[in-house]
Design an enzyme around this catalytic site. Structure first.
Site, PDB file in Angstrom:
ATOM      1  N   THR A 116      48.318  47.163  43.923  1.00  0.00           N
ATOM      2  CA  THR A 116      48.849  47.530  42.609  1.00  0.00           C
ATOM      3  C   THR A 116      47.777  48.199  41.750  1.00  0.00           C
ATOM      4  OG1 THR A 116      49.561  46.565  40.508  1.00  0.00           O
ATOM      5  CG2 THR A 116      48.327  45.127  41.936  1.00  0.00           C
ATOM      6  N   TYR A 140      47.640  38.049  38.246  1.00  0.00           N
ATOM      7  CA  TYR A 140      48.414  38.826  39.225  1.00  0.00           C
ATOM      8  C   TYR A 140      47.504  39.863  39.888  1.00  0.00           C
ATOM      9  CZ  TYR A 140      51.290  42.611  40.958  1.00  0.00           C
ATOM     10  OH  TYR A 140      51.803  43.603  41.744  1.00  0.00           O
TER      11      TYR A 140
END
Ligand code: UDP
Length: 325
Positions: A116, A140
């Site tokens: 990501t 995250y």
């Protein structure tokens, strides 16, 4: 090729499974269906299982003997990761370790990882390229950086090759509205705006209008989910042809502000919904745009749907279909 896809019943995974099926690959999906749906599988077979169950994972891999693993299964909500960081490291990092161990035990040597743009945190330079420092600003992103570190440590292994794809803002849906985003809670801008247009929410909040950007709102690089799915096919080909382990950004290389997205959603839907300006959301970088030259040059990928109206329109058609379901 025989391809084992974890999290293949989820939003991005199901678009990749669709693309793999269209190319004639033999696909097994391993998914705990915590956020995925069996109806989202347009090809392949489902094994309902969790990556923490190493025995089940091991027997699935032994039986199928995949030539490559594409790994999507993960938790993805930034705010939730701040509240429950250990859950994120358990699901995203420890479970990936399980998967890599099982792959090693069974001599499966090709791996595509869903990373990501959150690994960059607030980049010093925009567009951000793959050489930029990894400074995640939430658990995250950190849970994904931890996996990238494991992968980097495996890079010298001649029997294991990986591609890590760093996704920017993934949006849109299948062009025939068969599959699309189906999260229980939608926090993403485009989905949230479309649901507001549909009347599921009475207003859309614009989080922050005092950023150092031309219109004061955050800018993101939105990539259509089918273009992202293609990137996985290019990555698989690259590894099949003996390509070296590597990391690639997945984005278009230009971005849209929150206000521009809101205007596009109003135009595409023809609905003038209520928009309110509120405080900034914690942890939002002002501008996040991919430098995507590397994936274009090295993998030969190029976008087919670099058109924000198409992205919003496919997402809208999917949302409307979901209401009729
Ligand atoms: N955003 C917003 N209102 C919303 C949802 C998102 O203003 O209801 C903004 C958010 O602050 C960010 C951008 O839209 O600047 C994209 O957010 P999203 O959650 O879609 O993706 P992220 O970039 O956080 O992964």
């Amino acid at each position: 090729m025989r391809i084992f896809v974890t999290g293949g019943a989820g939003y991005i995974g199901s678009h990749v499974v669709k693309a793999l099926g269209e190319k004639g690959h033999d696909v097994v999906v391993f998914d705990n269906l915590s956020s995925g749906n069996e109806w989202a599988l347009l090809s392949g077979r489902l094994i309902k299982g969790d990556l923490c169950d190493k025995a089940l994972l091991g027997s699935a891999i032994r039986e199928f003997r995949p030539e490559a693993v594409v790994h999507f299964a993960a938790l993805i909500q930034v705010e939730e990761s701040v509240r429950e960081p250990l859950r994120y490291f358990r699901n995203n990092t420890a479970n990936t370790l399980n998967l890599l161990e099982v792959m090693k035990e069974n001599s499966v040597g090709r791996f595509i990882f869903s990373s990501t743009a959150a690994v960059y945190g607030i980049p010093e330079k925009v567009p951000v390229d793959e050489e930029a420092a990894l400074n995640p600003i939430n658990p995250y992103g950190a849970s994904k950086v931890a996996v990238e570190m494991m992968l980097r440590a495996l890079a010298p292994d001649p029997a294991f090759k990986y591609v890590s794809l760093r996704y920017f803002n993934v949006a849109g849906a299948d062009g025939s509205a068969r599959i699309g985003q189906a999260y229980k809670e939608s926090t993403h801008l485009i989905t949230r705006a479309l649901k507001t247009a549909k009347g599921e929410f009475d207003r859309l909040s614009v989080f922050g209008t005092d950023y150092q950007t031309p219109d004061g709102t955050c800018i993101r690089d939105y990539i259509h989910v089918d273009d992202l799915a293609d990137a996985h096919l290019f990555a698989l080909n690259y590894l099949s042809e003996g390509g070296k382990s590597d990391v690639f950004n997945c984005g278009y290389g230009h971005g849209y502000s929150v206000r521009e997205i809101v205007e596009t959603v109003k135009k595409v839907t023809g609905i003038d919904f209520k928009v309110v300006e509120t405080d900034r959301r914690a942890g939002d970088p002002p501008v996040l745009i991919a430098d995507s030259l590397k994936i274009r040059r090295k993998l030969g990928w190029s976008p087919r749907y670099d058109n924000v109206e198409y992205i919003v329109r496919t997402a809208w058609e999917w949302e409307r279909k979901r209401r009729r379901k």
